[in-house]
Every structure is written in C-alpha cells, then in structure tokens.
Scaffold this motif. Structure first.
Motif, PDB file in Angstrom:
ATOM      1  N   PHE A 150      46.143  34.301  47.864  1.00 58.97           N
ATOM      2  CA  PHE A 150      44.956  33.679  47.102  1.00 58.97           C
ATOM      3  C   PHE A 150      43.917  33.423  47.892  1.00 58.97           C
ATOM      4  N   ASN A 151      42.838  33.867  47.586  1.00 58.54           N
ATOM      5  CA  ASN A 151      41.639  33.548  48.274  1.00 58.54           C
ATOM      6  C   ASN A 151      40.441  32.981  47.236  1.00 58.54           C
ATOM      7  N   VAL A 152      40.226  31.727  47.289  1.00 64.98           N
ATOM      8  CA  VAL A 152      39.099  31.032  46.630  1.00 64.98           C
ATOM      9  C   VAL A 152      37.897  30.580  47.403  1.00 64.98           C
ATOM     10  N   PRO A 153      36.772  31.060  47.166  1.00 65.43           N
ATOM     11  CA  PRO A 153      35.757  30.385  48.048  1.00 65.43           C
ATOM     12  C   PRO A 153      35.706  29.019  48.352  1.00 65.43           C
ATOM     13  N   GLY A 154      35.690  28.355  49.329  1.00 66.13           N
ATOM     14  CA  GLY A 154      35.446  26.993  49.683  1.00 66.13           C
ATOM     15  C   GLY A 154      36.915  26.390  49.604  1.00 66.13           C
ATOM     16  N   GLN A 155      38.010  27.184  49.547  1.00 62.31           N
ATOM     17  CA  GLN A 155      39.453  26.559  49.568  1.00 62.31           C
ATOM     18  C   GLN A 155      40.219  27.370  50.584  1.00 62.31           C
ATOM     19  N   GLU A 156      41.142  26.682  50.952  1.00 60.34           N
ATOM     20  CA  GLU A 156      42.006  27.240  51.839  1.00 60.34           C
ATOM     21  C   GLU A 156      42.988  28.436  51.203  1.00 60.34           C
ATOM     22  N   SER A 157      42.961  29.660  52.041  1.00 55.90           N
ATOM     23  CA  SER A 157      43.919  30.565  51.223  1.00 55.90           C
ATOM     24  C   SER A 157      45.192  30.459  51.178  1.00 55.90           C
ATOM     25  N   PHE A 158      46.109  30.973  50.483  1.00 62.92           N
ATOM     26  CA  PHE A 158      47.650  30.596  50.747  1.00 62.92           C
ATOM     27  C   PHE A 158      48.196  31.791  49.877  1.00 62.92           C
ATOM     28  N   LYS A 159      49.508  31.780  50.050  1.00 59.92           N
ATOM     29  CA  LYS A 159      50.405  32.986  49.621  1.00 59.92           C
ATOM     30  C   LYS A 159      51.253  32.390  48.491  1.00 59.92           C
ATOM     31  N   TYR A 160      52.038  33.331  47.739  1.00 60.38           N
ATOM     32  CA  TYR A 160      52.704  32.983  46.744  1.00 60.38           C
ATOM     33  C   TYR A 160      53.654  34.550  46.436  1.00 60.38           C
ATOM     34  N   THR A 161      55.030  34.209  46.711  1.00 64.64           N
ATOM     35  CA  THR A 161      55.541  35.417  46.347  1.00 64.64           C
ATOM     36  C   THR A 161      56.561  35.103  45.201  1.00 64.64           C
ATOM     37  N   LEU A 218      40.626  36.605  42.406  1.00 63.16           N
ATOM     38  CA  LEU A 218      41.134  35.634  43.363  1.00 63.16           C
ATOM     39  C   LEU A 218      42.299  35.765  43.960  1.00 63.16           C
ATOM     40  N   ALA A 219      43.107  36.653  43.611  1.00 67.00           N
ATOM     41  CA  ALA A 219      44.450  36.976  44.228  1.00 67.00           C
ATOM     42  C   ALA A 219      44.686  38.524  43.996  1.00 67.00           C
ATOM     43  N   THR A 220      45.404  38.974  45.147  1.00 68.12           N
ATOM     44  CA  THR A 220      45.768  40.384  44.965  1.00 68.12           C
ATOM     45  C   THR A 220      47.292  40.388  45.706  1.00 68.12           C
ATOM     46  N   ASN A 221      47.898  41.702  45.288  1.00 72.82           N
ATOM     47  CA  ASN A 221      49.016  41.818  46.126  1.00 72.82           C
ATOM     48  C   ASN A 221      48.814  42.678  47.364  1.00 72.82           C
ATOM     49  N   ALA A 222      49.974  43.084  48.035  1.00 72.49           N
ATOM     50  CA  ALA A 222      49.629  43.864  49.286  1.00 72.49           C
ATOM     51  C   ALA A 222      49.039  45.384  49.210  1.00 72.49           C
ATOM     52  N   ASN A 223      49.052  45.794  47.981  1.00 72.65           N
ATOM     53  CA  ASN A 223      48.551  46.962  47.585  1.00 72.65           C
ATOM     54  C   ASN A 223      46.963  46.562  46.973  1.00 72.65           C
ATOM     55  N   GLY A 224      46.564  45.464  47.061  1.00 71.42           N
ATOM     56  CA  GLY A 224      45.143  45.283  46.554  1.00 71.42           C
ATOM     57  C   GLY A 224      44.988  45.274  45.165  1.00 71.42           C
ATOM     58  N   GLU A 225      46.119  45.313  44.243  1.00 70.93           N
ATOM     59  CA  GLU A 225      45.879  45.139  42.835  1.00 70.93           C
ATOM     60  C   GLU A 225      45.656  43.607  42.487  1.00 70.93           C
ATOM     61  N   PRO A 226      44.649  43.516  41.720  1.00 75.36           N
ATOM     62  CA  PRO A 226      44.501  41.825  41.249  1.00 75.36           C
ATOM     63  C   PRO A 226      45.549  41.372  40.394  1.00 75.36           C
ATOM     64  N   PHE A 227      45.682  40.007  40.775  1.00 74.01           N
ATOM     65  CA  PHE A 227      46.562  39.486  39.806  1.00 74.01           C
ATOM     66  C   PHE A 227      46.143  37.864  39.322  1.00 74.01           C
ATOM     67  N   PHE A 228      45.051  37.466  39.936  1.00 77.35           N
ATOM     68  CA  PHE A 228      44.601  36.013  39.434  1.00 77.35           C
ATOM     69  C   PHE A 228      43.088  36.276  39.358  1.00 77.35           C
ATOM     70  N   PHE A 229      42.490  35.760  38.115  1.00 76.49           N
ATOM     71  CA  PHE A 229      41.089  36.029  37.921  1.00 76.49           C
ATOM     72  C   PHE A 229      40.237  34.820  37.448  1.00 76.49           C
ATOM     73  N   ARG A 230      39.129  35.056  37.595  1.00 76.80           N
ATOM     74  CA  ARG A 230      38.133  33.919  37.316  1.00 76.80           C
ATOM     75  C   ARG A 230      37.087  34.461  36.550  1.00 76.80           C
ATOM     76  N   ASN A 231      36.685  34.004  35.518  1.00 79.11           N
ATOM     77  CA  ASN A 231      35.754  34.520  34.534  1.00 79.11           C
ATOM     78  C   ASN A 231      34.796  33.300  34.135  1.00 79.11           C
ATOM     79  N   THR A 232      33.535  33.777  33.832  1.00 80.05           N
ATOM     80  CA  THR A 232      32.426  32.829  33.357  1.00 80.05           C
ATOM     81  C   THR A 232      32.471  33.195  31.857  1.00 80.05           C
ATOM     82  N   TYR A 233      32.544  32.200  30.929  1.00 81.63           N
ATOM     83  CA  TYR A 233      32.576  32.522  29.650  1.00 81.63           C
ATOM     84  C   TYR A 233      31.682  31.372  28.984  1.00 81.63           C
ATOM     85  N   GLY A 234      30.711  31.812  28.496  1.00 80.77           N
ATOM     86  CA  GLY A 234      29.444  30.653  28.186  1.00 80.77           C
ATOM     87  C   GLY A 234      29.436  29.771  29.310  1.00 80.77           C
TER      88      GLY A 234
END
Length: 660
Positions: A499-510, A527-543
């Motif tokens: 998990f990589n979020v701008p302005g926050q410390e990155s961390f891992k989750y298994t 905001l988060a990918t697996n070892a293959n670069g596939e996305p798993f955590f998303f942030r979206n602006t809605y309104g």
C-alpha cells in the motif's frame, strides 16, 4: 386468533404510549451484576424456600460490586395449572383448569383466577424485600419457561404452542397480569422482561408471529405497570428470522444482548487477545446503534474448563469491562452468580449443561474474575461523573445477523484505526456522516435503489465512502469507484500487497483469496498492488467526495484468520478515515476512546487489549496535557512525566485538558 389480535390492538397502542422515557440504567455508568439462582438449590429455590441462604448470597454478591440481579420466577412453580378434560365428544377439550397435580380447585382470589400459587407470590415478595434491604436491584424475567436446556412450563400448557394457542395465551396473560399487579409495589424491581430467552419457548413461524406475541405480552405488562421499563427478547436478527431487532426495539424500552460466541470451539485466537476483549463492546454497541434503543449485556459467560483458566478469565474480565464502559454498554450481568455443581436433579444431572459458569463457587467462594469485577466497581464509585458517550467518526453499514462476525470484526478494525464507529442498517434511512464504510458488500449490500442513490448523493456532496468487494454489483460502480471487475476465478492464492498512499507511510498486507478477483481501472488512483503490479485498492473522486474500493472483503478475512488483527488490516481503515486522537499509543492493541465534557476537557479511556505489557510515551495532541490518571488497579498502571505503563490487559482513564 384474529379476534385476539384485534382485541389487543387498542390495548397495545395505549400501553406503548409514553414508554420511551423509562430507564433503569444510566448512560456512562456500567452497572455490574449477575443472573441469579440461589447457591443452595438453583432452580428449586422457590419450592425449597431458604431465605437465610438467599440473604447470604446477596451479602456476598454485593461485597464484590454486584448490585443488579436478573431473577427468574419459574413458570411451572408459580402457575402450576393442570388441564382437566371431559369424556365422549369433549374428550380433547379443556373442561376445567385446576392447580397442581393434586387438581385442587383454584381459590376465588386474583391469584386463583390466574392459576398462580399464593405461596410462591409470598415468597417472591419476601425475596424482593431482602433485595431492597441489601440494595439489590432486580430485573424480573416474569415467565421463565426455559432454563439451561430444560423447559419449566405448566403441565396444562406443555403441549401447546405458547405463541399461537388461545388457551395458552389466555393463561400467559393471566399469569403476567397477576404477577405484575402483585409485585409492582416492590421498590427493588427496576425492570420487567417476558421471561428467559422467550424466543426459544417454541418455534415462531414468522416475524409477524414473533411481533404479535411480544406485542401482546408487553402490553399486558404495561397495562399492569406503566411505570417501569420493559426489556425485549434477546437477539440481533437484523433482516432474517422471527425475532427481528426492528420490531423488538419498537415494542421495548431496552434491547438486551446474550453473548456466548466465545464458547465456540473454532475461535482462532487466545481468550485474552484483542478479538475477544472487544466482543462484548462490539455486540452491545452494534445492537444499540441499529435498534435505536438502549442496549446492555444481559448475559455473558464462558465455559472455563475448555477455554480458559480461572486466573486468565480474570485478566479477560478487566479489559472487557473497560471496553464495554467506553462503548456505553450500561450493564454487564454475568452468567451466572454461582456454580451449579453437585445437584442431582434436571437439568443439572443431564449431559448437556456446563455447570461451572459462576462468578463464584457454589459455596460463595469468589473466583479471581469476581475480584476483577470488585476492583472495577470500586473504581467507578470514586468517579464523580458519568462517562460521556464517545462521538462517532464514521458510519458502518451492516445487515450481518451474527454479531460475532461482521459487526465484531468491523468494531475491532475501527478501534485499532482510532475510529469510533456508529453502526447502521443499510435498509434504514441513511444517516448524515462525513465517512461511510460498506464492508463485505455482497451483491447490492442490502441497499435499496433509493438508499444507494441517497448514499451516492451524500458522497457527491463531500462525504467519503469505503467499499470492500465481495461479488458486489451495485449500479454505476465504474463511475462511483473508478474501476471495474475484469474477471474472477476460483483459486486460492496468497496475495502480498503493498500500500502506497501519498503523504503516508507505506505498508504491506498479506491475504489468501478465494475466489480471486482481477480489476482494471476506469480513472481511479491505484493505492495498492500485488507483486505482479495488479491493482487491488483504489481511490476515486466522485463529485466533491472520495470513494475507496478494497478488492476483497478484508473484514471477513481478518475475522476468519488466526491472528487476523495482529497485522496491518486496520491500516486500510485508517487510510480511509484518518483521525487524530488526543492520546495515541503507537500500538494497534493499546486503544483510546475520547469522551468529551467540553471542548477543553476530555476523558480518554486507554485499554491494553493484549496479554503483553505496554510501556511507551504516547503522543499527546499539541496544546493538550494529561491532568490526572485513574485506574482500577495501581499495581500495574502508571503515568509519570509522559510515560505510560500498562500491565497485561490493564487500562487507565486519562483526564485531558487544554494546556494553559
């Protein structure tokens, strides 16, 4: 039956009027007590009357801080009616209803009319007088027809459905009317209840049948005594089953919880770890939030022999009480007051019951857990205030009907993340909030089209929404979440996420997933990918708002995993709803809740939800100071020059004020 329902419709409306202001438990205080059967003879206490032994019980329980008792007039003892039949054409119809197996005629008295034993009423009156003498408050489960795997139903009613049979209903109403009219003058009684777990007297066929029976019984109670609160049947059925919380709450002044999931043999974590220490608080908080009525812990206990030593149960008791108090749990009544060993009558000589459930031995010797309760009671007594209710930081939606699963898991993760949650039923009107969690969103997540549109509108106006994916198919997800499911497959695969979020410390989750989801972005930030670069955590602006989408139900996974709350799962919730607390321990198992007296004065409850000691320098918010530190046992708690030490499972109350 229809005529009975119509007849009681007006009665119910009259009885319910003005019922919502009646209270017997104070918010911000945790009443302590037990479910009480006499130590000398348990369920035979009314037939084998020993008031001197009962008085000794009261003295002992009060010595250890227990002043509220839930008590049980055994139905078959108090209303010992038998049905007498006529022969020939009327062979299967009731000809007469008499009393006791000796078929005595019912006397021409109010008790006789109700088929109630006058001697039992006199004994219960004496019982109430003893309780008043020793400062005991009584919650009376009036019609106790089942207890510890055995039915205690009058012979005349044994083979009749207590929820639908007119003959049974008539005698139930007579009994309750007689009992409440006779006892309502007793000051020791603080609340009425239909019986002990009345939802299992038989098998209700529908929620309408459960509602009808409870409406009838509560109406009879309230007509006889409109001054005291009436407690619902126990349970947390939000959407399914015959005893749904919405109807129960509507017809009641309190909704109680009976929490025994710690008895389950598949519980993956140790008894005195964070999962279990939050169980009681999560259940009561969730039930109160969703029902809209005050809740309390009416029964709680554990099978010691298969789960935990006597000493460790005391260690569990301490933080469990602190956590329940912080959640405004209002009361904790242990099941039960005394062990029930050595009895050679049913149900205690059956193979089913566990008999060693008491807070004390049958000879009134206290267990270590009673000592922990005594210390907490003494601590509360020193306080000159009731603890203000903690302010909620986010709304968590759930229709999970098993509190030990989704509600429990979400509560643990939220508290680890520094969030105080407020639970809500997604089928109810959507409350106003700045942040919403929609965990384990199966299908449409129980949201109607109308409520989903309302929720989207709140996000467009600036709120934050979190969704954890569980075969979700809410409409417009590609627009709302900025991503979509590419495909799914049945496979068990270990995922190592970063998990990589701008302005926050990155961390891992298994996590180990089955099924496996594959996603593609549609404009959302990853905001988060697996070892293959596939996305798993998303942030979206809605309104004006923000939507976070987690690609798997992390709350369910944490709950089903050994040590599921020892890792970084809570960091995901923390990213969604970052909260700056007045006191931050730096530990995911040393958790704080804030209770505001004013904008310059706040009580902070800090609990070590771990069997390991904590020593550290908590971060205090700029401009604030700790004025006082209070605890229930000073031998393993200290606050010195900003240094906090908490023994295993210890807790402290910090009074924080703005620095001058």
């Amino acid at each position: 039956m229809k005529r009975l329902m119509l007849a009681f419709a007006g009665l119910s409306a009259m009885a319910l009027f003005g019922a919502h202001d009646k209270t017997f438990l104070q918010s911000g205080r945790l009443e302590l007590g037990a479910n009480y059967w006499a130590s000398a003879n348990a369920t035979k206490m009314w037939r084998e009357w020993k008031p001197e032994e009962i008085e000794k019980d009261f003295l002992r329980l009060k010595e250890y801080g227990m002043t509220t008792l839930r008590v049980f007039p055994t139905w078959s003892d108090f209303q010992p009616i038998v049905e007498v039949h006529a022969n020939s054409a009327g062979w299967n119809k009731s000809k007469d209803t008499r009393m006791t197996l000796d078929e005595l005629r019912r006397p021409d008295t109010p008790a006789g009319y109700a088929g109630v034993d006058e001697t039992m009423l006199q004994r219960f009156e004496a019982f109430c007088d003893l309780a008043e003498k020793h400062g005991m408050k009584l919650v009376v489960a009036i019609m106790t027809g089942q207890m510890t795997f055995r039915n205690f139903i009058p012979p005349a009613l044994e083979n009749r459905d207590p929820y639908t049979d007119p003959y049974a209903l008539a005698w139930e109403g007579r009994f309750i009317e007689c009992f409440v009219n006779r006892m309502k003058g007793k000051k020791a009684i603080v609340a009425w209840e239909s019986g002990n777990e009345s939802r299992v007297l038989a098998q209700a066929e529908s929620k309408e049948q459960g509602e009808w029976w409870l409406r009838y019984i509560h109406s009879v109670i309230r007509v006889a005594d409109p001054t005291r609160p009436v407690i619902s049947v126990d349970g947390f059925e939000i959407a399914g089953g015959p005893w749904q919380v919405r109807e129960n709450a509507h017809l009641s002044d309190y909704v109680p919880h009976h929490l025994y999931a710690l008895w389950r043999r598949d519980n993956p974590d140790r008894f005195d770890g964070i999962r279990n220490l939050y169980f009681a608080a999560a259940g009561v908080k969730g039930l109160e939030d969703i029902s809209g009525k005050p809740s309390f812990l009416e029964e709680h206990g554990a099978r010691r022999a298969e789960q935990v030593s006597r000493a460790r149960l005391a260690k569990y008791m301490r933080p469990m009480l602190w956590n329940l108090w912080a959640a405004d749990g209002k009361a904790m009544l242990w099941w039960c007051a005394f062990d029930q060993t050595g009895f050679e009558f049913a149900p205690y000589d059956w193979h089913e019951p566990c008999l060693e459930l008491g807070i004390m031995k049958g000879d009134r010797t206290p267990y270590p857990a009673a000592e922990a309760m005594k210390k907490f009671a003494a601590f509360q007594k020193k306080l000159d205030f009731a603890l203000p209710r903690a302010r909620p930081d986010a709304v968590v939606f759930t229709q999970d009907t098993q509190v030990e699963q989704q509600v429990h898991s979400c509560y643990v993760l939220a508290r680890q993340a520094g969030i105080m949650p407020k639970f809500a039923n997604p089928a109810d009107p959507i409350p106003d909030a700045s942040c919403y969690f929609l965990p384990c969103a199966v299908g449409r997540a129980h949201l109607t089209t109308h409520n989903w549109e309302i929720l989207k509108a709140k996000v467009r106006d600036g709120a934050t929404l979190y969704i954890s994916w569980a075969d979700t198919f809410l409409s417009d997800l590609d627009e709302v979440c900025g991503m979509e499911l590419d495909y799914r497959e049945k496979t068990s695969q270990k995922l190592d996420l970063t998990f990589n979020v701008p302005g926050q410390e990155s961390f891992k989750y298994t996590a180990t997933m089955s099924p496996r989801y594959h996603f593609i972005t549609q404009g959302a930030e990853v905001l988060a990918t697996n070892a293959n670069g596939e996305p798993f955590f998303f942030r979206n602006t809605y309104g004006k708002g923000t939507v976070y989408t987690m690609g798997f139900p992390v709350e369910r996974m944490a709950y089903s995993s050994v040590g599921g709350y020892a890792g970084t799962a809570h960091r995901i919730w923390q990213m969604v709803c970052p909260v700056t607390r007045l006191v931050e321990s730096g530990s995911s198992v040393v958790n704080a809740s804030e209770h505001w007296f004013s904008e310059t004065d706040c009580a902070v409850v800090v609990v070590n939800n771990s069997p390991e000691a904590y020593a550290g320098t908590p971060k205090i918010k700029d401009g604030w100071m700790v004025a006082t530190a209070l605890t229930d046992d000073e031998t393993d708690v200290s606050w010195t020059n900003g240094q906090l030490k908490l023994g295993p499972n210890a807790a402290v109350l910090l009074r924080c004020r703005r620095a001058p």
